[in-house]
Write a protein that holds these residues in place. Sequence first.
Motif, mmCIF file in Angstrom:
data_model
loop_
_atom_site.group_PDB
_atom_site.id
_atom_site.type_symbol
_atom_site.label_atom_id
_atom_site.label_comp_id
_atom_site.label_asym_id
_atom_site.label_seq_id
_atom_site.Cartn_x
_atom_site.Cartn_y
_atom_site.Cartn_z
ATOM 1 N N UNK B 167 0.811 -1.241 0.121
ATOM 2 C CA UNK B 167 -0.003 -0.158 -0.103
ATOM 3 C C UNK B 167 0.806 1.225 -0.176
ATOM 4 N N UNK B 168 1.953 1.288 0.688
ATOM 5 C CA UNK B 168 2.773 2.416 0.901
ATOM 6 C C UNK B 168 3.417 2.417 -0.367
ATOM 7 N N UNK B 169 3.908 1.523 -0.986
ATOM 8 C CA UNK B 169 4.680 2.020 -2.319
ATOM 9 C C UNK B 169 3.770 2.570 -3.351
ATOM 10 N N UNK B 170 2.391 1.955 -3.247
ATOM 11 C CA UNK B 170 1.451 2.687 -4.388
ATOM 12 C C UNK B 170 1.240 4.133 -4.005
ATOM 13 N N UNK B 171 0.909 4.148 -2.899
ATOM 14 C CA UNK B 171 0.953 5.628 -2.315
ATOM 15 C C UNK B 171 2.062 6.604 -2.462
ATOM 16 N N UNK B 172 3.085 5.836 -2.379
ATOM 17 C CA UNK B 172 4.426 6.755 -2.461
ATOM 18 C C UNK B 172 4.533 7.478 -4.069
ATOM 19 N N UNK B 173 3.774 6.529 -4.981
ATOM 20 C CA UNK B 173 4.271 7.062 -6.407
ATOM 21 C C UNK B 173 2.854 8.116 -6.739
ATOM 22 N N UNK B 174 1.963 8.305 -5.809
ATOM 23 C CA UNK B 174 1.182 9.398 -5.679
ATOM 24 C C UNK B 174 -0.399 8.932 -6.062
ATOM 25 N N UNK B 175 -0.612 7.571 -5.887
ATOM 26 C CA UNK B 175 -1.656 7.080 -6.225
ATOM 27 C C UNK B 175 -2.765 7.017 -5.015
ATOM 28 N N UNK B 176 -3.939 7.299 -5.083
ATOM 29 C CA UNK B 176 -4.835 7.642 -3.854
ATOM 30 C C UNK B 176 -5.027 6.252 -3.363
ATOM 31 N N UNK B 179 -7.489 3.860 -5.322
ATOM 32 C CA UNK B 179 -6.736 3.340 -6.597
ATOM 33 C C UNK B 179 -5.785 2.241 -6.081
#
Lengths: 299, 278
Positions: B167-176, B179
């Motif tokens: 989850x963190x990796x996805x959010x770290x790319x700027x995804x909500x 998403x």
Amino acid sequence: MNDVSIAAPTQAEEQYMVAPARENLVIEARKLDFFYGKNQSLYGVDLPVERNKITALIGPSGCGKSTLLRALNRIYDLYPGQHAVGRIVLDGNDMLTDRKSLQRLRDRNSTGATVDEEPQASRAGSDLTQLRARVGMVFQKPTPFPMSIYDNVAFGVKLYHRKSKSEMDAIVERSLRRAALWDEVKDKLNKSGLGLSGGQQQRLCVARGIAVEPEVLLLDEPASALDPISTAKLEETLMELKRDFTIVIVTHNLQQAARISDYTGFMFLGKMIEFGPTEDLFSNPRAQRTRDYVTGRFG
Amino acid sequence: MDRALFRRVTNGIFVGACGLATLIALTALVLILWSLITKGIGGLELKVFTESQPAPGSEGGLANAIVGSILMCGLGMVIALVVGILAGTWLAEYGGQTTYGHVVRFLNDVLLSAPSILVGLFVYELLVAPFHGFSAYAGAVALAILATPIVTRTTEDILALQPNALREAGMALGASRAFVIRSIIWKAARTGLVTGGLLGFARISGETAPLLFTSLGNQFMNTHMSQPMASLPTTIFQFALSAYDDWQRLAWVGALLIAIAVLSINIIGRILARETHR
Ligand SMILES: Nc1ncnc2c1ncn2[C@@H]1O[C@H](COP(=O)(O)OP(=O)(O)OP(=O)(O)O)[C@@H](O)[C@H]1O
Ligand SMILES: [Mg+2]
């Protein structure tokens, strides 16, 4: 390591800071406190990061290096109990300006515990996705997404831009080349990213991080799971990337910090004990704690 | 030396006990399948699929019951998957630790073990009595109520197993957050989500009691969901209790069909989950 519990965190420490010129900074933490629920783990940390340089964070385990990185792109926002107080300034814009953060900063200032500037509202801080697009992060453990290698790299790009197939192909190739992974995966771009080795996965995560062209790339011990050859490759990559990006890297490997970084910060028990040009810090540390650590008398 | 021997012996006993228990469970399963096959395979002819329920003593098949089961299980599973996956996702990713979340989880666990006949009565009061008529819609809703808690539970459990690092990796790319859940977490958890659906389907495919109160049964072919509809379990129930030989034979065939359907959907689901996981 065993004297960690002896030193109370509130006890005054010698602290030394040789900061780069302010106009060269791209991101900066100022007087940053960080809390995991009630537990404070950063105490008034300053971290100035110069553009197109590599800044290394070193210090014994548990001193708050990861916490500081996680504060810089506010990934901690995922967890309701965690919060930061202070300022995170990206290109002159305060990033800790949502209502709660401002309130906490005002509360802190009014208690007079730490002298601080007045909080100023700016819209930039409220847009977290924008912040994360500009400040990317690669974690200690590789975290490939359950999709193809190609889609892993394209994932972040697709969030911001609609690209044609050929444009996207070019971005994917360039990112993988920059992460020194292209030659190993160019024939299996449609295979799952989960099928790569640990070191390859880590470089895939680097490629994924740089594909979105962030201004700052935060790396938390990216080489801890890598063999010496992959580590050397990764270091080479970082030296290359420095031309286009600004890099902040956490490492337990002092030689690595000395080899690749321009600035180094030594942290201890949640405080930034010493920050300065890498050469100075290693050859002529000013704080006793730093000296003990870099000469290996400690942890 | 003594201790090593002791350990080997206890280990051997334990493994033996596990093996024995497995053997007992497998034997029961094989016996059930065996009796199903021996008694059902003889009547498994083409007309089972093409002809509807016969009058006692005449020729016929199970077409009306098969179609009814497919329609009602299908609609029931669609409802259960949508509600269950969304609810499970909410519990795992958003509100699971709030008071409301705890209440929802508790009620879901209660539903999980609720007797199906109660669910049938509930839907009868809700959808049959007020409209003065049994209907396939009511049947599908009853089945959905039975499958939803299973899907919810497995979804929550499997999502909770996904590492936060992802989850963190996805959010770290700027995804909500939303998403990241849709495009990464659900994908990573796909096998588990499929398992939840399969468990739900396995639960409802043989349910009889709730259908007796809702879709009732129908001796003719019917595809109108607003009317009473036949289904394999209710037809089996009716035929098995009858005194007619050919009805009883058809009941065995129906039972065999349900077993085959559950088995093959399980296998297909597993293969799909593995393929896309590659
Ligand atoms: N999720 C958490 N909840 C509560 N406390 C935490 C959490 N994560 C870290 N901490 C605490 O915050 C302090 C700093 O941890 P942090 O992970 O930043 O250390 P670190 O310098 O990165 O250590 P390492 O070198 O071992 O990675 C530690 O005392 C740790 O116990
Ligand atoms: Mg760390």
